[in-house]
Design an enzyme around this catalytic site. Structure first.
Site, PDB file in Angstrom:
ATOM      1  N   THR A 177       0.862  -1.180   0.000  1.00 23.86           N
ATOM      2  CA  THR A 177       0.000   0.000   0.000  1.00 23.86           C
ATOM      3  C   THR A 177       0.900   1.232   0.000  1.00 23.86           C
ATOM      4  O   THR A 177       2.105   1.140   0.218  1.00 23.86           O
ATOM      5  CB  THR A 177      -0.918   0.059   1.238  1.00 23.86           C
TER       6      THR A 177
ATOM      7  N   ILE B 289       7.247  -2.274   7.351  1.00 28.37           N
ATOM      8  CA  ILE B 289       7.315  -0.815   7.331  1.00 28.37           C
ATOM      9  C   ILE B 289       7.945  -0.337   6.021  1.00 28.37           C
ATOM     10  O   ILE B 289       9.019  -0.785   5.631  1.00 28.37           O
ATOM     11  CB  ILE B 289       8.134  -0.278   8.519  1.00 28.37           C
ATOM     12  N   LYS B 290       7.256   0.569   5.367  1.00 28.44           N
ATOM     13  CA  LYS B 290       7.713   1.085   4.076  1.00 28.44           C
ATOM     14  C   LYS B 290       8.275   2.491   4.273  1.00 28.44           C
ATOM     15  O   LYS B 290       7.618   3.351   4.868  1.00 28.44           O
ATOM     16  CB  LYS B 290       6.530   1.106   3.105  1.00 28.44           C
ATOM     17  N   VAL B 291       9.492   2.714   3.781  1.00 28.66           N
ATOM     18  CA  VAL B 291      10.139   4.020   3.927  1.00 28.66           C
ATOM     19  C   VAL B 291      10.654   4.479   2.566  1.00 28.66           C
ATOM     20  O   VAL B 291      10.990   3.658   1.708  1.00 28.66           O
ATOM     21  CB  VAL B 291      11.313   3.974   4.935  1.00 28.66           C
TER      22      VAL B 291
END
Length: 217
Positions: free
Chosen positions: A27, A82-84
Site C-alpha cells: 500500500t 514498514i515502508k520508507v
C-alpha cells in the site's frame, strides 16, 4: 517469484487471496487515501486477510518521526512491513528497524546505486519503480537486471520487489531476470490469467461435451 497486490481495496485483496497465489500486499499513502478509510484500520483489515508481508508506509520525512510512526504501524500485526522512502532519513530508519528485527520495504528506488544503499541498510525489500522509469524514457528492466547482479555479487538478503508494474510484460521480464517479488494492481494480475486461445479452447471443449448429453455429477 512471489506475487503481491498493490492496493488498499480489501475486496480486491480478498479476491486475490482466494486464489491461493497471493503472497503479500503493498500500500502507499495514495492508495490509502483512495480507500476513504482510516490508515490503521485498513492495514489491520488487510493483515487479517493476508498472512504474508503487508507494506504500510510512513508519511514523515525525518528519521525521528519515521521511527515513531513505524512503532505505531508495526504494532498493528506481526506481518506489517514498514515502508520508507529512499532518502538518507529513510535509510537511517531502515537500518534501525531492520537491526531490531522489523521488515522494511524501501520504496521509490530509481537507480542501482540507491538499491545498493538499501541493501547495506538491511532492507527486507527494495522497490524499484519500473513503470515510472519507462515513462521518462529510461530502461526499467535494465534497472532490475543491474540490481539483481549487484545483490548477487554481494549476497544481499534484500529481495527485489518490482513495483510500478503497468502490464503483464513487466511481470514476465522481471521473472526472466530473477526478481524475487512483483507487486501489481488487481487489473494487471487478472490479465495474467487471460489468453484468447485458452478461451477458444474452452469454448470448443464445452461445445463438444454438450453434444454427448453427459454429466459428471
Amino acid at each position: 517469484m512471489k506475487f503481491f497486490v498493490d492496493t488498499a481495496d480489501t475486496a480486491d485483496i480478498a479476491e486475490m487471496a482466494a486464489t491461493g497465489l497471493l503472497d503479500g500486499v503493498t500500500t502507499n499513502p495514495s492508495l490509502i487515501a483512495k480507500s476513504g478509510k482510516q490508515f490503521v484500520d485498513v492495514i489491520a483489515e488487510i493483515c487479517k486477510i493476508v498472512p504474508g508481508p503487508v507494506s504500510a508506509e510512513v508519511v514523515a520525512l525525518d528519521h525521528a518521526t519515521m521511527m515513531k510512526e513505524a512503532e505505531v504501524l508495526r504494532k498493528i500485526a506481526d506481518n506489517v512491513c514498514i515502508k520508507v522512502p529512499l532518502t538518507i532519513d529513510g535509510l537511517k530508519t531502515c537500518k534501525a528497524l531492520s537491526d531490531d528485527g522489523t521488515m522494511v520495504n524501501v520504496t521509490l528506488c530509481f537507480s542501482a546505486n540507491q538499491a545498493l544503499l538499501a541493501g547495506k541498510a538491511g532492507a527486507a525489500f527494495i522497490s524499484p519503480f519500473v513503470g515510472r522509469h519507462d515513462d521518462v524514457g529510461l530502461d526499467g528492466m535494465g534497472l532490475i537486471a543491474d540490481i539483481r547482479q549487484i545483490y548477487d555479487n554481494y549476497d544481499f538478503g534484500t529481495e527485489i520487489l518490482v513495483a510500478s508494474v503497468r502490464h503483464p510484460i513487466h511481470i514476465l521480464e522481471s521473472a526472466k531476470i530473477g526478481a524475487d517479488v512483483m507487486t501489481a494492481p488487481p487489473a494487471v494480475i487478472r490479465a495474467l490469467f487471460n489468453h484468447p486461445l485458452t478461451d477458444k479452447g474452452i469454448q470448443g471443449f464445452m461445445a463438444d461435451w454438450a453434444k454427448t448429453g453427459q454429466s459428471i455429477l
